[in-house]
Design an enzyme around this catalytic site. Structure first.
Site, mmCIF file in Angstrom:
data_model
loop_
_atom_site.group_PDB
_atom_site.id
_atom_site.type_symbol
_atom_site.label_atom_id
_atom_site.label_comp_id
_atom_site.label_asym_id
_atom_site.label_seq_id
_atom_site.Cartn_x
_atom_site.Cartn_y
_atom_site.Cartn_z
ATOM 1 N N HIS A 39 -14.071 0.910 8.854
ATOM 2 C CA HIS A 39 -12.680 1.328 8.677
ATOM 3 C C HIS A 39 -12.601 2.786 9.115
ATOM 4 O O HIS A 39 -12.994 3.684 8.365
ATOM 5 C CB HIS A 39 -12.252 1.185 7.220
ATOM 6 C CG HIS A 39 -12.276 -0.229 6.743
ATOM 7 N ND1 HIS A 39 -12.285 -0.581 5.410
ATOM 8 C CD2 HIS A 39 -12.299 -1.397 7.414
ATOM 9 C CE1 HIS A 39 -12.303 -1.884 5.291
ATOM 10 N NE2 HIS A 39 -12.326 -2.405 6.496
ATOM 11 N N ASP A 58 -12.601 -6.522 2.254
ATOM 12 C CA ASP A 58 -12.722 -6.889 3.660
ATOM 13 C C ASP A 58 -14.135 -7.417 3.912
ATOM 14 O O ASP A 58 -15.120 -6.821 3.505
ATOM 15 C CB ASP A 58 -12.451 -5.668 4.538
ATOM 16 C CG ASP A 58 -12.270 -6.035 6.001
ATOM 17 O OD1 ASP A 58 -12.164 -7.241 6.285
ATOM 18 O OD2 ASP A 58 -12.224 -5.131 6.848
ATOM 19 N N SER A 112 -17.663 0.434 5.029
ATOM 20 C CA SER A 112 -16.464 1.269 4.855
ATOM 21 C C SER A 112 -16.890 2.537 4.139
ATOM 22 O O SER A 112 -17.813 3.210 4.593
ATOM 23 C CB SER A 112 -15.391 0.492 4.087
ATOM 24 O OG SER A 112 -14.218 1.266 3.965
#
Length: 978
Positions: free
Chosen positions: A58, A150, A31
């Site tokens: 992301h 995540d 990310s």
């Protein structure tokens, strides 16, 4: 016995492979700060490993991703943007596109569009779980830099399926949220800087492949002593006996740890366990994986909601608590899911019923985590939005279960196999624990779970489990999700359950009763006879008054109380004697020495006795023990009951006084602790307010960053458009332009350059010296260096081998006012030169003396007649009247009126004040009289200038004079070229 949740189905050991499919699939989650980490990873990743790489990020849904172009610069593997149905191929990299979630099925990528405003998106977790289900132990999960959590849930799925998990060192990651969350699971195999991860992944996977069959396999089957040693080490480390886990489970987990530590022999690994607390904890976590989530298997919870929960409340007597037990609760998500389900039913039906859920587990850290009720965003994302808003409170970095739901659940440490079970339960939920236990332990666990149920209670097991030998005591509610209802009869005796024998495990020797020798038997008989001869009755008890051993004639004082079987000495002796024993044991425990007091033994013939309690010498790793002796009072008369009672009452009063003092001290300590807690609470409130303020500031900063990001994106769009404009301009122009940097390396060039110089697109980045010159006399590199050295422009006109004329200019390339390179400007002037040649031929054919002037009056060109006249009249080198000299200055020499008039007329034509100028003037030479006519008119094309020509009219003037006979000649020679 470990009692953590486990997956509903056993891990996939050898998933089927198709021809041309990758050996392993490496899922990389990244990310914020992930681009730098990905570049470092693929800079060091071999290109022929046979693995496929899938990068999950992301990504913003509003902007086009440039990851394909960016990563292609750091690897020679194919970099592709994932498409729906695209098959995975070895040595390829697949990137998730924006606005999509990615999964895998049948070896092909599956894209699903993300739903806007649907809550927190966790694409990394989603793909990791899909990969684990599809590829099993061929799955590899890698977590790189990023914020949030995540990937943490996906790591559990990959690890449970037998895959490999690696994480970027959190100290190196620009944002350590995702790496830290993954490491916190305790399931990570490798934590390394990103540059070392590719090589170590290859090593680990090769080591796993080489260990098939596992080197630990034969050792686990044959070396019973070493295996027992390993179980003993784990038991001492964590207090859990893993010897009755299924051998396949133990073998698989141990094999993974051996591979991670590069240990080939099982005995060597056990030695590593002995000296490494970290490895002991790692193996303990490996064997005790807690895989759970909120509302896992939603269809199963629908069965509970529709068919079980209504029956539970309907069967609950009025005013009685509904009791639910969730053993092996792990980190508590499933227990809280049950609480939410029951709370929803009560609210929907307006029931004021007290519900208590007992959630237990053998993992103390998991129990503590569950009791706090704080979960990362990744866990809460699995909850429906309406439930998330109603039963969860946002906190920094996650969500906390609401207080009302937390108060419904009691979390506690419990070993399901060793500790007593709960009773009178309306619902028992124990999913996916039994599949890891050997049959003998399965039977005991099932018997304990059954014992805990009240008649008509419900049992909820895992999808691969069933009641087994106790199936006749249940009726099936749902076959698929293994929900059962206990019948009215058939509840077993707890004594019988606890007496279930422990079967020998693989590698564990069968338990045998200790065998007494002849001397042991003799000594035991002598001991019993001595006690009997002394007429003493002896008991050995622990601090909880549990009877461990007895000697002498115990029938006079011991009876078996009705109800549940017990070894509590205080319940097995008369109440009066029990009170005396309690007091004496307490005093002996407090003072550490023997205590004695007279007592009266009740019965048909009450008699006096002396009660003595002596603390036994302490034994390591064993609770305190006490020797209780009842001996005759030495023939003394039996004291009156009142005297004995008075004596006992005095002891009771002393004990009561001591209890009061202890209680007062406890109250004071509690008051002090309460004040400290109050102060701590005030500090926590202040800290919470500061955190709230910080959160608001961060929110403001985040909004500003989003604004700045939008502005930067707009600037990027403008620069992209400007770059496209420049590229198109350079493409369509016929001017050759070549850009080189400070190191004289080619940066960019127009198509016209390719037609003049030997340059191709592959030459971009090459030094200018490497170009082979096709134009004689043109030193590109030398003149460019001169411009870099001095900063001044240079120009040269050359002729190519094809006869074309080129004007080449070398100009400085400036950026921010600094010299950053050179611009080489090449212009084909062949047409101009040909036009000039034709013009010269035309002028040379004219008899007049012709000169072409520029706007300043400087001579640009003269014809052959002008040059010849100048050489014959005092300017042989054309230094005063040739090209490059000022005609206005030459015509203005002297004070001759004709010369002055000529200068003024030419100037008026140059300035466009006169359309043309005409003048006849004499220009006599020695021995010869001459007249000329001058004509000046402006040029038609820019740059503005004029054409001046002088024509010899001597013959015309002489003819005119002859006609006018007698008219004298006048004037002196002047004007014109000299």
């Amino acid at each position: 016995m470990g009692t953590s949740d486990a997956p509903g189905t056993p891990p996939v050991d050898d998933p089927p492979t198709r021809e041309g499919s990758p050996r392993h699939v490496v899922a990389i989650g990244a990310s914020a700060g992930g681009l730098e980490a990905l570049e470092g990873f693929f800079d060091h990743a071999p290109i022929d490993t046979g693995m496929a790489f899938v990068v999950i990020q992301h990504l913003s849904p509003d902007y086009k991703s440039l990851m394909v172009e960016l990563l292609s610069r750091h690897t020679r593997m194919r970099v592709l943007r994932a498409e729906h149905g695209m098959p995975l191929e070895p040595d390829s990299i697949y990137l998730i596109p924006p606005k999509n979630n990615l999964t895998i099925r049948g070896g092909c990528l599956q894209l699903t569009e993300q739903v806007a405003h649907s809550g927190l998106q966790l694409p990394i977790d989603l793909f990791f779980r899909s990969l684990a289900s599809e590829y099993g132990d061929r799955a590899v999960g890698v977590i790189l830099s990023g914020t949030g959590s995540d990937g943490a849930r996906g790591v559990r799925a990959v690890k449970t399926a037998g895959g490999l998990v690696a994480v970027q060192d959190e100290a190196q990651a620009r944002f350590d949220g995702m790496p830290r969350s993954a490491i916190a699971t305790g399931l990570v195999d490798l934590v390394l800087p990103v540059e070392q991860l590719p090589a170590e992944l290859v090593n680990q996977l090769e080591l796993r492949a080489a260990s098939t069959p596992s080197p630990a396999g034969p050792a686990l089957e044959t070396d019973d002593a070493v295996l027992r040693q390993m179980f003993d080490i784990l038991s001492q480390h964590a207090g859990i006996d893993f010897s009755l886990y299924k051998p396949a489970t133990v073998t698989r987990r141990v094999d993974r740890r051996m591979s991670a530590n590069r240990v080939e022999r099982f005995a060597e690994y056990v030695r590593l366990l002995e000296r490494s607390p970290q490895e002991r904890d790692a193996l303990y976590r490996e064997l005790l994986i807690g895989v759970t989530q909120f509302f896992r298997d939603p269809a199963a919870f629908e069965v509970l909601q529709e068919r079980v929960v209504p029956e539970v409340f309907a069967a609950a007597p009025a005013g009685e608590t509904v009791r639910v037990w969730a053993p092996a609760c792990s980190t508590g998500e499933e227990a809280y899911s049950l609480a939410i389900l029951l709370r929803e039913y009560c609210d929907a039906n307006r029931l004021r019923c007290h519900v208590k859920i007992f959630a237990t587990d053998v993992d103390r850290e998991a129990v503590a985590f569950a009791a706090a009720g704080v979960y990362p965003e990744a866990s809460a994302a699995l909850v429906a939005p309406d439930r998330l808003a109603r039963y969860f409170t946002p906190t920094s970095g996650g969500y906390q279960i609401s207080r009302a739901v937390r108060e419904m659940v009691v979390f506690a440490y419990q070993n399901l196999i060793k500790d007593p079970p709960f009773t009178r339960m309306s619902l028992v939920v124990c999913r996916n624990l039994l599949i890891y236990l050997q049959p003998v332990l399965q039977r005991k666990a099932l018997a304990l779970l059954t014992y805990a149920l009240r008649p008509g209670g419900f049992l909820f097991l895992g999808a691969s489990e069933n009641p087994g030998h106790l199936g006749h005591q249940f009726q099936t509610v749902d076959t698929r999700w293994k929900v059962y209802r206990a019948t009215q009869s058939g509840r077993g005796s707890l004594t019988d359950i606890l007496a279930l024998s422990r079967a020998p495990s693989a590698g564990a020797a069968p338990a045998r009763a200790p065998r007494l020798t002849g001397d042991d038997v003799l000594l035991d008989r002598v001991h019993q006879e001595l006690v009997r001869a002394l007429e003493q009755t002896c008991f050995v008890v622990d601090a909880d008054y549990r009877l461990l051993h007895s000697y002498g004639n115990t029938a006079e004082v011991l009876t078996v109380p009705p109800g549940r079987a017990t070894l509590d000495l205080l319940r097995m002796v008369p109440a009066e004697l029990g009170a005396a024993i309690r007091t004496a044991v307490l005093r002996a425990a407090k003072d550490g020495q023997e205590t004695a007091q007279p007592v009266t033994l009740s019965g048909p013939a009450p008699r006096a006795a002396r009660l003595r309690v002596r603390p036994l010498p302490p034994v390591p790793d064993q609770d305190a023990l006490f020797l209780v002796l009842l001996e005759p009072a030495g023939g003394a008369p039996v004291p009156h009951a009142a005297d004995g009672d008075a004596n006992r009452f005095r002891h009771l009063e002393a004990e009561l006084q001591q209890t009061r003092e202890n209680l007062q001290a406890t109250i004071e300590e509690l008051e002090t602790a309460n004040e400290e807690l109050q102060a701590t609470n005030e500090e926590m409130v202040a800290a919470n307010e500061e955190l709230q303020s910080t959160n608001e500031e961060l929110q403001s900063v985040n909004e500003e960053l989003q604004t700045v990001n939008a502005e930067y994106q707009q600037k990027i769009d403008e620069l992209t458009q400007l770059s496209d404009d420049v590229d198109n301009l350079l493409r369509v122009t016929e001017v050759g332009i070549l850009f080189v940097d400070e190191g004289l390396r080619i940066r960019k060039f127009t198509p016209a350059v390719s037609r003049v110089l030997n340059v191709i697109p592959e030459d971009v980045g090459r030094p200018l010296d490497h170009l082979s010159s096709v134009v004689p006399g043109l030193d590109l590199a030398g003149r460019a260096r001169a411009v870099l050295a001095g900063g001044d422009a240079e120009a040269v006109e050359v002729q190519g081998p094809d006869g074309k004329h080129l004007r080449v200019r070398f100009l400085p390339y400036l950026a921010d006012g600094r010299l950053r390179g050179v611009v080489v400007y090449l212009l084909d002037v062949t047409a101009d030169r040909r036009r000039e040649l034709r013009t010269a031929e035309i002028l040379n054919s004219h008899p007049a003396h012709v000169a072409v002037l520029d706007r300043a009056g400087t001579i640009v060109m003269v014809n052959r007649a002008w040059e010849q006249f100048a050489r014959e009249n005092g300017d042989p080198d054309l230094t005063r009247t040739g090209a490059g000299t000022s005609y206005l200055a030459a015509s203005g020499r002297g004070a001759d009126p004709d010369a002055t008039a000529a200068q003024a007329g030419i100037l008026a034509v140059l300035e466009r004040r006169l359309p043309d100028f005409y003048l006849e003037y004499p220009c006599h030479a020695p021995g010869r009289r001459r007249w000329f006519m001058m004509r000046a008119f402006p040029t038609a094309e820019p740059p503005a200038g004029a054409i001046v020509w002088h024509l010899d009219i001597t013959e015309r003037r002489e003819a005119e004079e002859r006609l006018a006979t007698g008219r004298p000649n006048s004037g002196e020679p002047t004007g014109g070229p000299e």
